[in-house]
Design an enzyme around this catalytic site. Structure first.
Site, PDB file in Angstrom:
ATOM      1  N   ARG A  81       0.818  -1.209   0.000  1.00 32.19           N
ATOM      2  CA  ARG A  81       0.000   0.000   0.000  1.00 32.19           C
ATOM      3  C   ARG A  81       0.855   1.263   0.000  1.00 32.19           C
ATOM      4  NH1 ARG A  81      -3.273   2.652   4.377  1.00 32.19           N
ATOM      5  NH2 ARG A  81      -4.923   3.775   3.301  1.00 32.19           N
ATOM      6  N   HIS A  85       0.616   4.212  -2.683  1.00 33.59           N
ATOM      7  CA  HIS A  85       0.384   5.607  -2.316  1.00 33.59           C
ATOM      8  C   HIS A  85       1.516   6.496  -2.809  1.00 33.59           C
ATOM      9  CE1 HIS A  85      -2.895   5.226   0.991  1.00 33.59           C
ATOM     10  NE2 HIS A  85      -3.170   4.540  -0.082  1.00 33.59           N
ATOM     11  N   ASN A 122      -2.605   2.728  12.921  1.00 31.80           N
ATOM     12  CA  ASN A 122      -1.501   1.777  12.763  1.00 31.80           C
ATOM     13  C   ASN A 122      -1.345   1.205  11.366  1.00 31.80           C
ATOM     14  OD1 ASN A 122      -1.599   2.189  15.429  1.00 31.80           O
ATOM     15  ND2 ASN A 122      -1.551   0.067  16.042  1.00 31.80           N
ATOM     16  N   HIS A 220      -6.190  -5.916  -2.608  1.00 35.21           N
ATOM     17  CA  HIS A 220      -7.044  -6.020  -1.422  1.00 35.21           C
ATOM     18  C   HIS A 220      -7.349  -7.477  -1.067  1.00 35.21           C
ATOM     19  CE1 HIS A 220      -8.583  -1.592  -1.949  1.00 35.21           C
ATOM     20  NE2 HIS A 220      -7.339  -1.664  -1.559  1.00 35.21           N
TER      21      HIS A 220
END
Ligand code: HEM
Ligand code: NAG
Ligand code: NAG
Ligand code: NAG
Ligand code: NAG
Length: 350
Positions: A81, A85, A122, A220
């Protein structure tokens, strides 16, 4: 420089009404969406870019990443991820005209990158430390040679490959690190609530198409989401109100982790095999068990739904994921003499 941009939010809001500001931002978005298709052209990256300058790079990254994943199974999702990003966060602001666009340039790792660090509970913790640990060893072996952006791309690959003991995709290298990180950048990340056209547009803005959207959404199949990313599909205020695109049984499962609209926890993105990088994400989407509204949205468009059906086949999923990761890894990279090679991934000019 970081400190100056950090105050940028307030300044940005005040200046947002100036015509030149609006014009610059609009121009930036137009320019970036006009790039669709360019990702098929190699921007100056190469396989084994560091073959001569840092021959031990591959083994260092793999060894450190695998060691950390062995004791923390949540890491593959975090690193994947983080790389996503990094590539997607884009600057469209008149403040930095020479850095209109930003892609996979490690700017997400900068300490003033509020974006990721203030994200859900987190969710990113762990990712940064792994990059730091790798960077420290790489700097010992080959000082000042390897970019943080490349290390992030390689670590994401190796974190996922731990399960297979072989890489699912190849990583091109030769990226350089970008010096700009703005707190307000994250607007270019796709919102899980945007609906099909919204997420497709956000990919198109980065030069990625429907095939890439469906293939990369398969990420995902691992990892977690904060309840806040899911509860709008379950509750309306204090009342239970389940999204019709969600199966009743799966809605119940989600509610066991997120019992009300303000619950603080997390849910697995793949309710069945949350740590396996498999194709079950696509089966979930077809069975109304996509966790995010953006996952469910893929079944709402005929062309996308057909691709979802195809990618339930793991061989096809891995091939498609591999191809689209290569494209994603090319988004607005800095190469040649642009940008910098940082010694510390969290600090500009280090
Ligand atoms: C299609 C558009 C996408 C949307 C709307 C989206 C949205 C989200 C959201 C909302 C979360 C949970 C974050 C939270 O609750 O704080 C998430 C998690 C995650 N996303 Fe995406 N995402 C998209 C595409 C991608 C892509 C392209 C990748 C990678 C290639 C990716 C990889 C991940 C991973 C691995 C997680 C789990 C992180 C963890 O467990 O630490 N996502 N995404
Ligand atoms: C999340 O962060 C909090 C505080 O920083 C910490 O106490 C907790 O153990 C962390 N949880 C996980 C799952 O890492
Ligand atoms: C997306 O781009 C790839 C090449 O990068 C191409 O093979 C694929 O057909 C395209 N998909 C769509 C839906 O246009
Ligand atoms: C929801 O319930 C909480 C606690 O029971 C209450 O404080 C709050 O006002 C309620 N919200 C709405 C929108 O009814
Ligand atoms: C919502 O659920 C959490 C448990 O996840 C609980 O601690 C909290 O009190 C609940 N809030 C309300 C308003 O019921």
């Amino acid at each position: 420089m970081g400190a100056r941009w950090r105050g940028g939010d307030a300044g940005g809001a005040a200046a947002a009404t100036a015509w030149w500001w609006v014009a610059a931002v609009v121009l930036c978005h137009l320019l970036s969406s006009a790039r669709a298709g360019l990702l098929e052209t190699n921007p100056g990256l190469a396989y084994n870019f560091y073959q001569k300058s840092c021959p031990s790079l591959d083994s260092i990254v793999r060894q450190v990443t695998w060691a950390q994943v062995a004791s923390n199974p949540a890491l593959p999702a975090r690193l994947l991820r983080l790389h996503f990003h990094d590539c997607f966060v884009q600057t469209c602001t008149a403040l930095v005209p020479f850095f209109f666009v930003q892609g996979c340039d490690a700017s997400i790792l900068l300490d003033n990158a509020q974006s990721e660090k203030t994200a859900g509970p987190n969710l990113s913790v762990g990712g940064y430390e792994v990059i730091d640990a790798i960077k420290t060893q790489v700097e010992q072996a080959c000082p000042g040679v390897v970019s943080c952006a490349d290390i992030l791309a390689m670590a994401a690959r190796d974190a996922v490959s731990y399960q297979f003991k072989a890489s699912l995709w190849q990583v091109e290298t030769g990226r350089r690190d970008g010096p700009v990180s703005l707190a307000s950048n994250t607007g270019t990340l796709p919102s899980p609530f945007a609906g099909f056209n919204g997420i497709l547009q956000s990919f198109a803005n980065r030069g990625l198409n429907l095939t890439d959207l469906v293939a990369l959404s398969g990420a995902h199949t691992i990892g977690v989401a904060s309840c806040s990313s899911v509860t709008p599909r379950l509750f309306n205020g204090n009342a239970t109100q389940v999204d019709p695109l969600l199966s009743a049984a799966y809605a119940k499962t989600l509610m066991s982790s997120c019992p009300n609209a303000t619950a603080p926890g997390t849910v697995n993105l793949d309710g069945g095999t949350p740590f396996k990088f498999d194709s079950s994400y696509y089966t979930n989407v077809l069975n109304k068990q996509g966790t995010l509204a953006s996952d469910a949205a893929l079944a709402q468009n005929a062309a996308a739904a057909q691709m979802v059906q195809d990618l339930t086949n793991p061989i096809k999923f891995y091939a498609a994921f591999s191809m689209s990761m290569k494209k994603m890894g090319r988004v607005d990279v800095l190469t040649g003499t642009k940008g910098e090679i940082r010694k510390q991934c969290r600090k500009v000019g280090s």
